[in-house]
Motif scaffolding. Structure first.
Motif, PDB file in Angstrom:
ATOM      1  N   ARG A 144       0.802  -1.227   0.000  1.00 36.68           N
ATOM      2  CA  ARG A 144       0.000   0.000   0.000  1.00 36.68           C
ATOM      3  C   ARG A 144       0.833   1.274   0.000  1.00 36.68           C
ATOM      4  N   HIS A 204      -1.788  -4.570  -5.299  1.00 38.03           N
ATOM      5  CA  HIS A 204      -2.493  -3.334  -4.945  1.00 38.03           C
ATOM      6  C   HIS A 204      -2.365  -2.282  -6.051  1.00 38.03           C
ATOM      7  N   ARG A 250      -9.137   9.885   3.228  1.00 33.95           N
ATOM      8  CA  ARG A 250      -8.546   9.205   4.385  1.00 33.95           C
ATOM      9  C   ARG A 250      -7.807  10.254   5.213  1.00 33.95           C
ATOM     10  N   ASP A 252     -13.018  -4.439  -4.632  1.00 29.07           N
ATOM     11  CA  ASP A 252     -11.759  -3.829  -4.173  1.00 29.07           C
ATOM     12  C   ASP A 252     -10.705  -4.928  -4.024  1.00 29.07           C
ATOM     13  N   GLY A 294     -13.358  -0.344   7.386  1.00 26.00           N
ATOM     14  CA  GLY A 294     -13.929   1.011   7.374  1.00 26.00           C
ATOM     15  C   GLY A 294     -14.361   1.457   5.983  1.00 26.00           C
ATOM     16  N   THR A 295     -13.483   1.294   5.002  1.00 26.34           N
ATOM     17  CA  THR A 295     -13.776   1.755   3.637  1.00 26.34           C
ATOM     18  C   THR A 295     -15.069   1.133   3.130  1.00 26.34           C
TER      19      THR A 295
HETATM   20  C1  R5P Z   1      -6.895   1.158  -0.432  1.00 20.83           C
HETATM   21  O1  R5P Z   1      -6.443   1.791  -1.365  1.00 20.83           O
HETATM   22  C2  R5P Z   1      -7.283  -0.279  -0.553  1.00 20.83           C
HETATM   23  O2  R5P Z   1      -7.671  -0.611  -1.849  1.00 20.83           O
HETATM   24  C3  R5P Z   1      -8.400  -0.621   0.418  1.00 20.83           C
HETATM   25  O3  R5P Z   1      -9.536   0.134   0.083  1.00 20.83           O
HETATM   26  C4  R5P Z   1      -8.013  -0.326   1.848  1.00 20.83           C
HETATM   27  O4  R5P Z   1      -6.774  -0.909   2.156  1.00 20.83           O
HETATM   28  C5  R5P Z   1      -9.068  -0.860   2.802  1.00 20.83           C
HETATM   29  O5  R5P Z   1      -8.714  -0.538   4.105  1.00 20.83           O
HETATM   30  P1  R5P Z   1      -9.778  -0.519   5.292  1.00 20.83           P
HETATM   31  O6  R5P Z   1     -10.579  -1.786   5.179  1.00 20.83           O
HETATM   32  O7  R5P Z   1      -8.927  -0.472   6.537  1.00 20.83           O
HETATM   33  O8  R5P Z   1     -10.619   0.701   5.141  1.00 20.83           O
END
Ligand code: R5P
Length: 310
Positions: A93, A127, A192, A216, A223-224
């Motif tokens: 990431r 990613h 974010r 995704d 959270g996202t």
């Molecule tokens: C971010 O760019 C990734 O594609 C995911 O959206 C992110 O890593 C998800 O993280 P979380 O579930 O902690 O919000």
């Protein structure tokens, strides 16, 4: 050709070996009292092409170190060539400096794997595609999208479907799935403010009365996805289904999903989540072993890997 597994996802390694009618190399991975990892390969592998299967999932540092030490042990045991099969490529990431004075972990990890002695990488849904360029050895990046598309066609029988990117970075991935399914695209404008916290600013596209399919690469804290799903519902979406390749699922993620508006979350088994998601009604795991095994077979036979996605 021989297969070796690290400790991160032995179930997936066994499934791959079963598909290939092969056995896993006899090896021992132990720890010294202080936590240092010790690898021993208990059979002759001189002159063999070896595929070492290891995800860089939690505990990411231990699993990464295990991968590096396995590659080093293979090199020192005179393997003919070494392919690092990394179903979940962690540390991806941070692939550029978004703010000053940060590291680029994806580049450092790529350097470490190459320096340890890998000749080739096989991974799933990197990613960011450009991470392939961090390596000067071949990288085969496999996609879960066709597996997801098959599952959607089988399970979701409504006509009003729209694919949704949970952030701007995920647009390409959502568009690719939308193209296979022949449906439209919506994008969630996510910000974010700090790592681990996400905020939905807007939804681009009309989702009213639509069955939304969020796609995704990673679900980490959840959270996202949970925020995106409730934003879609607030804007009149009929149902929200979610398809994610890598179920990192840290902290309270499973609980968040369980209590969310998400009808069904589908993840693959690039990370071993069988125990964590057992008895959770709205989380389903799709197996990716046959795709990975086919890719390994094709690399081994020097035939096309990209044909798998035609
Ligand atoms: C971010 O760019 C990734 O594609 C995911 O959206 C992110 O890593 C998800 O993280 P979380 O579930 O902690 O919000």
């Amino acid at each position: 050709m021989k297969l070796l597994t690290g400790n991160s996802n032995k179930t997936l390694s066994k499934d791959i070996a079963k598909y290939l009618k092969s056995k896993l190399v006899n090896s021992s991975i132990r720890k010294f009292a202080d936590g240092e990892i010790y690898i021993e390969i208990n059979e002759n592998i001189r002159g063999n092409s070896i595929f070492i299967i290891q995800s860089v999932s939690s505990p990411a540092n231990d699993n990464l170190m295990e991968l590096l030490l396995c590659i080093d042990a293979l090199k020192r045991s005179s393997a003919k060539n070494i392919t690092a099969v990394i179903p979940y490529f962690g540390y991806a990431r941070q692939d550029r400096k978004v703010v000053p004075r940060t590291s680029i972990s994806a580049k450092l990890v790529s350097n470490l794997i190459t320096k340890a002695g890998a000749d080739r990488i096989v991974t799933v849904d990197l990613h960011a595609g450009q991470i392939q360029g961090f390596f000067d050895i071949p990288v085969d990046n496999l996609f879960a999208t066709p597996i997801f598309a098959r599952h959607i066609r089988k399970k979701i029988k409504t006509k009003n479907i729209i694919c949704v990117a949970p952030d701007v970075g995920g647009t390409e991935r959502a568009r690719a799935l939308g193209k296979i399914l022949n449906v439209g695209l919506a994008i969630v404008d996510k910000r974010r403010p700090k790592p681990g916290h996400s905020q939905v600013m807007n939804v681009i596209g009309d989702v009213k009365n639509q069955t939304c399919i969020i796609v995704d690469d990673i679900i980490d804290s959840g959270g996202t996805i949970v925020n995106a799903a409730s934003a879609l519902k607030k804007r009149g979406a009929k149902d929200v289904f979610v398809y994610i390749t890598h179920g990192v699922l840290s902290g309270e993620a499973v609980k968040k999903i369980k209590n969310s508006v998400i009808k069904n979350l589908v993840i693959t088994d690039t990370i071993d989540n069988w125990a964590k998601t057992k008895n959770v009604k709205n989380i389903e795991i799709l197996q990716i072993s046959s795709l990975m095994a086919e890719a390994i077979k094709r690399i081994s036979n020097s035939t096309s890997v990209s044909d798998l996605f035609k």
